[in-house]
Structures are given as structure tokens and as C-alpha cells.
Motif scaffolding. Structure first.
Motif, PDB file in Angstrom:
ATOM      1  N   SER A  58       0.851  -1.197   0.000  1.00 38.72           N
ATOM      2  CA  SER A  58       0.000   0.000   0.000  1.00 38.72           C
ATOM      3  C   SER A  58       0.882   1.240   0.000  1.00 38.72           C
ATOM      4  O   SER A  58       1.885   1.304   0.709  1.00 38.72           O
ATOM      5  N   VAL A  61      -1.690   6.890   2.360  1.00 36.55           N
ATOM      6  CA  VAL A  61      -2.546   7.052   3.535  1.00 36.55           C
ATOM      7  C   VAL A  61      -3.358   8.314   3.291  1.00 36.55           C
ATOM      8  O   VAL A  61      -2.818   9.420   3.312  1.00 36.55           O
ATOM      9  N   ASN A  62      -4.648   8.153   3.010  1.00 36.52           N
ATOM     10  CA  ASN A  62      -5.428   9.313   2.579  1.00 36.52           C
ATOM     11  C   ASN A  62      -5.863  10.182   3.758  1.00 36.52           C
ATOM     12  O   ASN A  62      -5.544   9.920   4.919  1.00 36.52           O
ATOM     13  N   SER A  65      -7.883   8.538   6.639  1.00 36.77           N
ATOM     14  CA  SER A  65      -7.045   7.655   7.447  1.00 36.77           C
ATOM     15  C   SER A  65      -6.118   8.458   8.346  1.00 36.77           C
ATOM     16  O   SER A  65      -5.888   8.097   9.509  1.00 36.77           O
ATOM     17  N   GLY A 120      -3.090  13.954   3.845  1.00 36.38           N
ATOM     18  CA  GLY A 120      -2.676  12.588   3.608  1.00 36.38           C
ATOM     19  C   GLY A 120      -1.224  12.542   3.163  1.00 36.38           C
ATOM     20  O   GLY A 120      -0.617  13.573   2.841  1.00 36.38           O
ATOM     21  N   ASN A 313      -7.083   2.003   2.718  1.00 32.62           N
ATOM     22  CA  ASN A 313      -7.789   3.087   3.389  1.00 32.62           C
ATOM     23  C   ASN A 313      -9.250   2.740   3.665  1.00 32.62           C
ATOM     24  O   ASN A 313      -9.797   3.115   4.701  1.00 32.62           O
ATOM     25  N   THR A 314      -9.876   2.005   2.762  1.00 32.99           N
ATOM     26  CA  THR A 314     -11.240   1.543   3.017  1.00 32.99           C
ATOM     27  C   THR A 314     -11.257   0.581   4.187  1.00 32.99           C
ATOM     28  O   THR A 314     -12.169   0.592   5.026  1.00 32.99           O
ATOM     29  N   VAL A 400     -14.171   9.652   0.274  1.00 33.22           N
ATOM     30  CA  VAL A 400     -13.572   9.274   1.557  1.00 33.22           C
ATOM     31  C   VAL A 400     -14.054  10.131   2.730  1.00 33.22           C
ATOM     32  O   VAL A 400     -14.100   9.659   3.868  1.00 33.22           O
TER      33      VAL A 400
END
Length: 532
Positions: A58, A61-62, A65, A120, A313-314, A400
Motif C-alpha cells: 500500500s 494514507v489518505n 485515514s 494525507g 484506506n477503506t 472518503v
């Protein structure tokens, strides 16, 4: 749940009971461990790998998050190890040593946005996981694989195989939180199916070292999409990763040669390959997110294409939604019905996110394929390529931050919008129940989101009116709102917003309580527990 045991489920010796058994030591499982510890819930995390993953899977990190990590006091440590903001950009090239023919910003990554107190970051999973592991004291057992599940209404018994020491053990838990990936053992043991396209293709990640500053230092990006695969810088101090379809003869592939060829003829470097990993890009949503006392989160519940960084992130949003409900069930201020709202709230989000990511991944692949075909035919390619869909894909704030929940854990009110938004690119803060609490500065450096914690938060311009206890078991704090904030919150001088521990609004009184018991009744309805 009914008794069920998988292969290798030798019961072995029995260990002390834990409140929540977390299966899977990736970012989602590790974040759940931190959340539950902060909320006073005893956990045990088991991970079948021998250590944290060395692969940079990954990459993003948005904003949402990072709001969660700010709440946990981890945002600064994560940002310190991440790339600077100028890497919050995507660049499109024929080869890495070529010119940009298109570029797009990662909104909320490249620069702050007024809708959030945080920005992020671009960072790799191998940098994020150690921060999360160190952030809690709850026990973690690497090299331990879950092999079977059985239980009844009182709890779950997990059969574990210890690959380091050999032998099996049994752990009894009140709940199991499965964050064990797209090939989830727990999901398979439950017999839970999936919906969606499934496997979109087989891919390979090659981690390598090479000096590419000549081509990238002046035009930094978190991701470079090319006709020959996707390149990403790994860490601020160096290292790269190349993501590409797995060749037919993967076992005998010349990986340094393939990477060097993909870099382009002008790069003139020989890649020094460090690691190679083959994987499948999956796209599905589990048919259900829970079965009794066993709950699925992250890739175990939904697998997203990697482009856009929405998968992890989800999953982080999953456990942020779930863990406060588990805490309520363990501590007794929430009933079983509250846990049922986890799937009711998160499944629609997963389906909307999957639909968006699959559609836009296919558009991205189409652009790459058409560009590659132009080059193959020797056709002149324009210096710039207009990508009208790029902003739709990479401007994700609506997806988001605009998530809205509809369940028994939300009292919508008479003026609730007919359909929850959160599907578009634009995000418009709203105080409607079900939505994330709007970010407003309560004081320098202190956001309304900072006032939320392991408790319900009542925001009101009239704290004295609401100061009387809710006369129940629920954790609750009252937070004063300045007059300048009543407009954005759509509140009269005596109104209030009741915000859940995950930062989403559970109820609203625009003009004040209709009766003295209004707050207690709202908490009772939200949690499924009636005060004595």
C-alpha cells in the motif's frame, strides 16, 4: 455461530480467553489493535507470517485515514517517515526516462484541504506497519495461523497452528476480527462468498535500486504510470518498485533486464533487484461482513484494485467503524444490534468504492494500452494527453470524507437527504446525521474531530442546558461550540449534535431537546441498551 473447523484444526492446549482475537497483522489488523487498546478492550493478534511484510504494497494514507491516526496520536510519526507533499502527484509517461504527457494531483495529499485538519501522505506499507506495531502493548504472535473456528452464543474458539514452535493451541474470544487479506482463511471457514469481477490479472512487484534522479528528482511523484508498467519511489532516502503484469515465464525471467528495459533506452542504468513478489489483483466484496461474533474487515471483506490507493484506506475506515461497537459490546454499553450495523454501514461503502475503482482502473489501462499501441506502430504521439477522468479518479474527497451511514446507529431526523452521497469527487461538509462531523477549529490546533474519542461527544452552543448526565452507562462528553460554528452545524442557540466515537453524527437537535430525556433516549436507540 455453529461449530466449524478447518484442516489442521487440532485443538491442542487452551490459552486464556481474550475479548477480541484479531487475525491478520497488516495495516488494518494492526490499526484495529491500537483502536481497541485505546478503548480498553483486551486483544490478541495472530499473523501467519513470521514478521511484518518487507514489501511496499500500500502506497497511500489518505486524508480520512490520517484523521484516524491523528486521533490515535500517530499522524506525526507517520508523516515523518513519509514523502514530502510534492510527491502527492501522478505522472504519465511513455517510459520513466521520458517526458510527462499528463499529470494529476492527489487531492488532499499534495496540499492541505480546508475540510480537514490533516494532509494525507505518500508512504509505503513497510514504513507504516512498524509505527502501528509499536503503538500498542497488546500481544502479537507472528508465525501463528488460524486453522479452525467453532463456537456458540457465548464466544468463539479459534484453533491456531504455531509454525515456529509446532503444535496447536486453542484461544477462546468473545469476538473475532478477521483482517487476513483477500484470500481470508476466516472468510473461507465461514463459507462466505463474494460478489464482483474477481481476479483482474496477475501482477509482479519488483523492488530495486537505481539512480533515477536525472529523470525524477525535478518532477517528483508518488506514482509514474508508463506504457511498460508503474514505477513508484519507495522511501525518501531511496529505493524503487516496479509493478507490471506477470510474464508467462516468470520463473526464468531476467528481472533486472526487464526493469531496465521498462525504464527506457535513455535511462542507461542496470536495475539492482532486491525482491520480487507475484500477486493477483482482486476486485470483490464479501456477501456479508459478519457472521455472529466473527467480523470481516479490510481485504477479507473487500478487495480493491491498487490504483488510487483505496484498498487499505477503506479497510482502515472499516475498523474505525467497527472497533467502537466492539468496545461497547465488551464493556456493556451496547447491545448485539449495534454490531449488526457494521455491515449495514460499511457494505454499501465497499460496493460504491469497488465500482469506482474498477471503472477507473479500466480507463487507466485503456489509456496505457492505446499509448503503447501508438508507440508500437511508430505513430506520432502528442506531447500532452487530456485525461478528463483523472480528476474524477484522483479527487476522492467525496468518496472518503463524504461517506454517509444509514442504519440503526443513526437517527436521521425529518430532513435527512433521500440518498447518502459519498460517490462523487466533490465533498461538501454537512451536519446531517450519518455524515462525518465537519472539521471546524475549536481553538488553535484543535479541531472538532480532535474532540471525538472513545466516547460520544455532544457538540452544543449551550453546554449548561445539556450538562446533566445522560443517566446511563454510555461514555459521553459535552463540548462547547462557539457561535461562529452554529451556522456550519445548522444549529439554533440551544441545539446539539451527538457524534459517535467514529466521528460520524448519530443524532441532531436543531433547536434543543424536546424533553429532558431526549439525549438518553437517543443514546439508547443508537446503542441498543436501555438505561436502568
Amino acid at each position: 455461530m455453529t461449530g466449524r473447523t478447518g484442516p489442521g484444526g487440532d485443538p491442542g492446549r487452551e490459552e486464556p480467553e481474550t475479548a477480541v482475537l484479531i487475525v491478520g497483522g497488516g495495516p488494518v489488523g494492526l490499526t484495529a489493535r491500537v483502536l481497541l487498546e485505546r478503548w480498553g478492550v483486551r486483544t490478541l493478534l495472530v499473523e501467519k507470517r513470521d514478521a511484518l511484510s518487507p514489501f511496499p504494497r500500500s502506497r497511500l494514507v489518505n486524508v480520512r485515514s490520517m484523521e484516524i491516526y491523528r486521533h490515535l496520536g500517530l499522524a506525526a510519526a507517520i508523516t515523518e517517515r513519509a514523502f514530502p507533499p510534492e510527491y502527492g502527484r501522478i505522472r504519465f509517461r511513455d517510459t520513466l526516462d521520458g517526458r510527462d504527457f499528463a499529470t494529476a494531483a492527489m487531492v488532499g495529499i499534495d496540499a492541505p484541504v480546508p475540510e480537514s485538519p490533516v494532509r494525507g501522505v505518500v508512504t509505503s506499507q513497510d514504513r507504516l506497519e512498524p509505527v502501528l506495531l509499536a503503538a500498542a502493548d497488546a500481544p502479537v504472535r507472528f508465525g501463528v495461523e488460524l486453522t479452525g473456528l467453532s463456537g456458540d452464543d457465548g464466544g468463539v474458539v479459534a484453533a491456531l497452528a504455531d509454525h515456529r514452535c509446532g503444535g496447536g493451541t486453542r484461544v477462546r474470544a468473545r469476538y473475532v476480527l478477521a483482517a487476513d487479506g483477500a484470500r481470508s482463511t476466516v472468510r473461507q471457514l465461514l463459507g462466505t462468498g463474494t460478489t464482483g469481477p474477481g481476479a483482474l490479472g496477475h501482477f509482479t512487484t519488483v523492488v530495486f535500486d537505481a539512480d533515477l534522479d536525472r529523470w525524477c528528482a525535478g518532477r517528483p511523484a508518488g506514482v509514474y504510470f508508463t506504457a511498460h508498467g508503474m514505477f513508484a519511489p519507495l522511501h525518501p532516502e531511496g529505493g524503487w518498485a516496479w509493478f507490471a503484469p506477470t510474464p508467462e515465464d516468470a520463473g526464468g525471467a531476467d528481472w533486472p533486464g526487464l526493469v531496465s528495459q521498462a525504464l527506457g533506452p535513455r535511462a542507461g542504468v542496470r536495475a539492482e533487484v532486491v525482491r520480487v513478489q507475484h500477486w493477483v489483483m482482486n476486485a470483490f466484496v464479501a456477501d456479508r461482513f459478519g457472521h455472529g461474533r466473527v467480523l470481516l474487515a479490510g481485504d477479507a471483506a473487500h478487495a480493491m484494485p491498487i490504483v488510487g490507493g483505496l484498498g487499505m484506506n477503506t479497510g482502515l475506515a472499516d475498523v474505525h467503524n467497527l472497533c467502537w461497537k466492539l468496545a461497547g459490546a465488551v464493556h456493556g454499553w451496547a447491545g448485539p444490534a449495534l454490531l449488526e450495523t457494521y455491515g449495514q454501514e460499511r457494505e454499501p461503502v465497499a460496493h460504491r468504492t469497488l465500482q469506482r475503482t474498477v471503472a477507473n482502473t479500466r480507463l487507466l489501462v485503456d489509456v496505457q494500452n492505446r499509448r503503447a499501441e501508438q508507440l508500437r506502430r511508430g505513430e506520432p504521439a502528442p506531447d500532452r494527453v487530456e485525461l478528463p477522468w483523472s480528476q474524477e479518479y484522483f479527487a476522492q474527497l467525496g468518496l472518503v470524507l463524504g461517506v454517509a451511514y444509514r442504519s440503526g446507529a443513526v437517527l436521521p431526523g425529518a430532513d435527512a437527504p433521500p440518498e447518502p452521497p459519498g460517490t462523487g469527487t466533490a465533498y461538501v461538509p454537512t451536519p446531517h446525521p450519518g455524515h462525518r462531523m465537519p472539521h471546524l477549529w475549536l481553538a488553535p490546533g484543535r479541531s472538532t474531530l480532535d474532540a471525538c474519542g472513545p466516547w460520544f461527544t455532544l457538540f452544543t452552543p449551550d453546554p449548561a442546558l445539556w450538562a446533566q448526565p445522560a443517566a446511563g452507562p454510555w461514555p459521553l462528553r459535552v463540548e462547547a461550540l462557539a457561535g461562529e460554528h452554529t451556522g456550519p452545524c445548522d444549529l439554533g442557540p440551544h441545539g446539539a449534535l451527538l457524534v459517535r466515537p467514529d466521528g460520524h453524527i448519530g443524532a441532531r437537535w436543531r433547536e434543543g431537546p424536546e424533553r429532558n430525556t431526549a439525549l438518553r433516549q437517543a443514546l439508547s436507540r443508537l446503542t441498543g441498551v436501555t438505561a436502568p
